[in-house]
Write a protein that holds these residues in place. Structure first.
Motif, short mmCIF file in Angstrom:
data_model
loop_
_atom_site.label_atom_id
_atom_site.label_comp_id
_atom_site.label_asym_id
_atom_site.label_seq_id
_atom_site.Cartn_x
_atom_site.Cartn_y
_atom_site.Cartn_z
N VAL A 8 0.08 6.47 6.25
CA VAL A 8 -0.28 5.06 6.04
C VAL A 8 -0.65 4.93 4.57
O VAL A 8 -1.46 5.70 4.06
CB VAL A 8 -1.46 4.63 6.93
N ARG A 10 -0.02 2.11 0.78
CA ARG A 10 0.39 0.83 0.19
C ARG A 10 1.62 1.01 -0.68
O ARG A 10 1.77 2.02 -1.37
CB ARG A 10 -0.74 0.23 -0.64
N LEU A 70 0.31 -2.88 3.05
CA LEU A 70 -0.04 -1.69 3.81
C LEU A 70 1.03 -1.42 4.86
O LEU A 70 1.35 -2.31 5.65
CB LEU A 70 -1.40 -1.87 4.48
N GLU A 104 -0.26 -5.15 8.00
CA GLU A 104 -1.08 -6.32 7.71
C GLU A 104 -0.19 -7.54 7.61
O GLU A 104 0.99 -7.42 7.29
CB GLU A 104 -1.89 -6.12 6.43
#
Length: 144
Positions: A8, A10, A70, A104
Protein backbone atom coordinates in the motif's frame (compact mmCIF):
# COMPACT_ATOMS: atom_id res chain seq x y z
CA UNK A 1 8.75 -21.06 -4.32
CA UNK A 2 6.47 -18.21 -3.28
CA UNK A 3 6.60 -14.87 -5.07
CA UNK A 4 3.76 -12.70 -3.76
CA UNK A 5 3.80 -8.99 -2.96
CA UNK A 6 1.09 -6.87 -1.37
CA UNK A 7 1.87 -3.18 -0.87
CA UNK A 8 0.00 0.00 0.00
CA UNK A 9 1.47 3.33 -1.03
CA UNK A 10 0.92 6.62 -2.81
CA UNK A 11 1.48 7.24 -6.51
CA UNK A 12 4.61 9.29 -7.11
CA UNK A 13 3.32 10.56 -10.49
CA UNK A 14 0.45 9.93 -12.88
CA UNK A 15 0.54 6.43 -14.46
CA UNK A 16 1.88 6.08 -18.03
CA UNK A 17 -0.29 4.08 -20.44
CA UNK A 18 1.20 2.38 -23.52
CA UNK A 19 -0.08 -0.08 -26.10
CA UNK A 20 2.14 -2.98 -27.15
CA UNK A 21 2.22 -4.26 -30.74
CA UNK A 22 -0.42 -6.89 -29.93
CA UNK A 23 -2.80 -4.09 -28.89
CA UNK A 24 -2.67 -4.97 -25.20
CA UNK A 25 -2.52 -2.08 -22.71
CA UNK A 26 0.29 -1.72 -20.18
CA UNK A 27 0.50 0.95 -17.50
CA UNK A 28 3.53 1.72 -15.39
CA UNK A 29 3.67 3.75 -12.21
CA UNK A 30 5.71 4.13 -9.04
CA UNK A 31 4.41 4.01 -5.48
CA UNK A 32 6.07 5.48 -2.39
CA UNK A 33 6.17 3.18 0.64
CA UNK A 34 7.15 4.36 4.12
CA UNK A 35 9.85 2.12 5.60
CA UNK A 36 9.63 0.85 9.17
CA UNK A 37 13.04 2.04 10.26
CA UNK A 38 14.64 5.46 10.37
CA UNK A 39 17.92 6.73 8.96
CA UNK A 40 20.97 7.71 11.03
CA UNK A 41 19.47 11.17 11.70
CA UNK A 42 16.17 9.72 12.96
CA UNK A 43 14.18 10.66 9.86
CA UNK A 44 11.62 8.39 8.20
CA UNK A 45 12.79 6.75 5.00
CA UNK A 46 10.77 5.97 1.90
CA UNK A 47 11.13 3.32 -0.79
CA UNK A 48 9.99 4.00 -4.34
CA UNK A 49 8.66 0.83 -5.96
CA UNK A 50 8.04 0.62 -9.73
CA UNK A 51 4.86 -1.24 -10.72
CA UNK A 52 3.46 -2.55 -14.01
CA UNK A 53 -0.14 -3.60 -14.72
CA UNK A 54 -1.57 -5.11 -17.92
CA UNK A 55 -4.89 -5.31 -19.79
CA UNK A 56 -8.14 -3.73 -18.62
CA UNK A 57 -6.60 -3.00 -15.22
CA UNK A 58 -3.95 -0.88 -16.98
CA UNK A 59 -6.68 1.13 -18.72
CA UNK A 60 -8.50 1.67 -15.41
CA UNK A 61 -5.37 2.70 -13.54
CA UNK A 62 -4.37 5.23 -16.17
CA UNK A 63 -7.93 6.60 -16.36
CA UNK A 64 -8.73 6.93 -12.65
CA UNK A 65 -5.46 7.03 -10.66
CA UNK A 66 -3.53 10.27 -10.15
CA UNK A 67 -0.36 11.44 -8.41
CA UNK A 68 -0.67 11.27 -4.62
CA UNK A 69 -3.53 8.75 -4.63
CA UNK A 70 -3.39 5.88 -2.12
CA UNK A 71 -3.42 2.48 -3.85
CA UNK A 72 -3.00 -1.14 -2.90
CA UNK A 73 -1.15 -3.44 -5.28
CA UNK A 74 -1.16 -7.23 -5.30
CA UNK A 75 1.23 -9.07 -7.59
CA UNK A 76 4.64 -10.65 -7.97
CA UNK A 77 8.21 -9.43 -7.93
CA UNK A 78 10.04 -9.42 -11.26
CA UNK A 79 13.60 -8.55 -12.24
CA UNK A 80 14.49 -7.61 -15.79
CA UNK A 81 17.81 -6.68 -17.33
CA UNK A 82 18.44 -4.40 -20.28
CA UNK A 83 21.16 -2.41 -22.03
CA UNK A 84 21.12 1.36 -21.61
CA UNK A 85 21.66 3.71 -24.54
CA UNK A 86 25.24 4.30 -23.40
CA UNK A 87 25.96 0.55 -23.63
CA UNK A 88 26.01 -0.23 -19.91
CA UNK A 89 23.90 -3.00 -18.47
CA UNK A 90 21.05 -2.20 -16.08
CA UNK A 91 18.66 -4.17 -13.93
CA UNK A 92 15.30 -3.18 -12.49
CA UNK A 93 13.12 -4.92 -9.93
CA UNK A 94 9.40 -4.14 -10.22
CA UNK A 95 6.00 -5.41 -9.16
CA UNK A 96 3.91 -7.06 -11.89
CA UNK A 97 0.44 -6.29 -10.53
CA UNK A 98 -2.39 -8.78 -10.69
CA UNK A 99 -4.71 -6.16 -9.17
CA UNK A 100 -4.62 -2.51 -8.18
CA UNK A 101 -7.12 -1.21 -5.62
CA UNK A 102 -7.99 2.47 -5.22
CA UNK A 103 -8.01 3.01 -1.46
CA UNK A 104 -9.43 6.51 -1.22
CA UNK A 105 -12.16 8.38 -3.04
CA UNK A 106 -11.29 10.76 -5.86
CA UNK A 107 -13.10 13.58 -4.07
CA UNK A 108 -15.87 14.06 -1.52
CA UNK A 109 -18.60 14.76 -4.11
CA UNK A 110 -17.86 11.45 -5.85
CA UNK A 111 -18.43 9.61 -2.58
CA UNK A 112 -21.77 11.33 -1.97
CA UNK A 113 -23.00 10.65 -5.52
CA UNK A 114 -21.92 7.02 -5.31
CA UNK A 115 -23.54 6.40 -1.94
CA UNK A 116 -26.88 7.92 -2.94
CA UNK A 117 -27.12 5.91 -6.17
CA UNK A 118 -25.58 2.69 -4.92
CA UNK A 119 -27.80 2.24 -1.87
CA UNK A 120 -31.22 2.94 -3.36
CA UNK A 121 -33.74 1.22 -1.08
CA UNK A 122 -37.06 0.24 -2.60
CA UNK A 123 -40.31 0.89 -0.72
CA UNK A 124 -40.99 -2.87 -0.47
CA UNK A 125 -37.81 -3.54 1.50
CA UNK A 126 -38.62 -0.68 3.89
CA UNK A 127 -42.08 -2.14 4.55
CA UNK A 128 -40.62 -5.59 5.25
CA UNK A 129 -38.21 -4.18 7.79
CA UNK A 130 -41.09 -2.77 9.87
CA UNK A 131 -42.04 -6.32 10.78
CA UNK A 132 -38.66 -6.84 12.45
CA UNK A 133 -39.43 -4.20 15.08
CA UNK A 134 -42.16 -6.37 16.58
CA UNK A 135 -39.96 -9.41 17.27
CA UNK A 136 -39.50 -9.88 20.99
CA UNK A 137 -36.25 -11.72 21.76
CA UNK A 138 -34.68 -11.75 25.25
CA UNK A 139 -31.21 -10.18 25.38
CA UNK A 140 -29.75 -13.47 26.65
CA UNK A 141 -30.59 -15.16 23.32
CA UNK A 142 -28.71 -12.65 21.17
CA UNK A 143 -25.32 -13.87 19.87
CA UNK A 144 -23.59 -10.50 20.39
Amino acid sequence: MINRVILVGRLVRDPELRKVTSGNSVSSFTIAIDNWGKDANGNKTTSFIPCVVWGQSADNVSKYARKGMLVGVDGRLSQRKYDRKDGTKASVIEIICDSVQFLEPKDESAVQNQSSSEFDISQDSVDDSKNLDSIDIPDDDLPF
